[in-house]
Design a protein around this motif. Sequence first.
Motif, short mmCIF file in Angstrom:
data_model
loop_
_atom_site.label_atom_id
_atom_site.label_comp_id
_atom_site.label_asym_id
_atom_site.label_seq_id
_atom_site.Cartn_x
_atom_site.Cartn_y
_atom_site.Cartn_z
N ASP A 174 -8.00 -2.85 -6.30
CA ASP A 174 -7.59 -2.23 -5.03
C ASP A 174 -6.92 -0.88 -5.24
N MET A 175 -6.83 -0.43 -6.50
CA MET A 175 -6.14 0.82 -6.79
C MET A 175 -7.06 1.80 -7.48
N ASP A 176 -6.76 3.09 -7.29
CA ASP A 176 -7.49 4.08 -8.08
C ASP A 176 -6.75 4.28 -9.41
N TYR A 177 -7.32 5.08 -10.27
CA TYR A 177 -6.77 5.26 -11.62
C TYR A 177 -5.34 5.78 -11.58
N ASP A 178 -5.08 6.78 -10.74
CA ASP A 178 -3.75 7.40 -10.69
C ASP A 178 -2.69 6.40 -10.22
N GLU A 179 -3.03 5.58 -9.24
CA GLU A 179 -2.08 4.59 -8.74
C GLU A 179 -1.77 3.54 -9.81
#
Length: 201
Positions: free
Chosen positions: A86-91
Amino acid sequence: MQKVYDFMDSNLFQTVVILIVGFFVFVTYRITKNDEKKSAASIVLMEIRGIEAQVAKIKDARDHYITSPILSTNEWNKYKHMLINDMDYDEYNSIEVFYQLAERIERERKLLREQIEITMKEKARAFQAEAANVANQLWDKEKHEYDEKVRKMAGLFFPSTPEFVGRFPEDLMKKLLQEINSITTSTAGMKIKKISKDSNK
């Protein structure tokens, strides 16, 4: 009536029953997985808030070694596999870095406490040795003379020999405290709040 029995005994009916059962099993599985993910996000969010609160206290503390632990468990490591999709790489990376810094700060905080404890024990041991020397010198004197001399020695000894605080762990901890950033107000925090359906988001 025979037609009903024939239909119920047919491959078509059995296939329909299997499809219906399979559909309900799938729906139950998805509901269970969503509940587990929501619970995992809530646990991680609660831990992050606790870490942030403790970091703020340590930043304000005059003596870092008397503060409470930043974290005792790492719920992120336990549950991140459920939240990563549910998250992108940065998150994801910002939470990873947050926990890495929190763990390093806690290591330095513990090291400072250990140094203080060792120094206090050594100081107490040295004081007891000196008190024994005084007792040996005054063995034939009145007890009040011994008590008075030891009391004066304690008054001079303890305030004049403060506990040792290692410079390197203290400086490193201050540096790490400057590097750690809040997660709850970041996009990663907002994502975890959304997953957990947090009422405070």
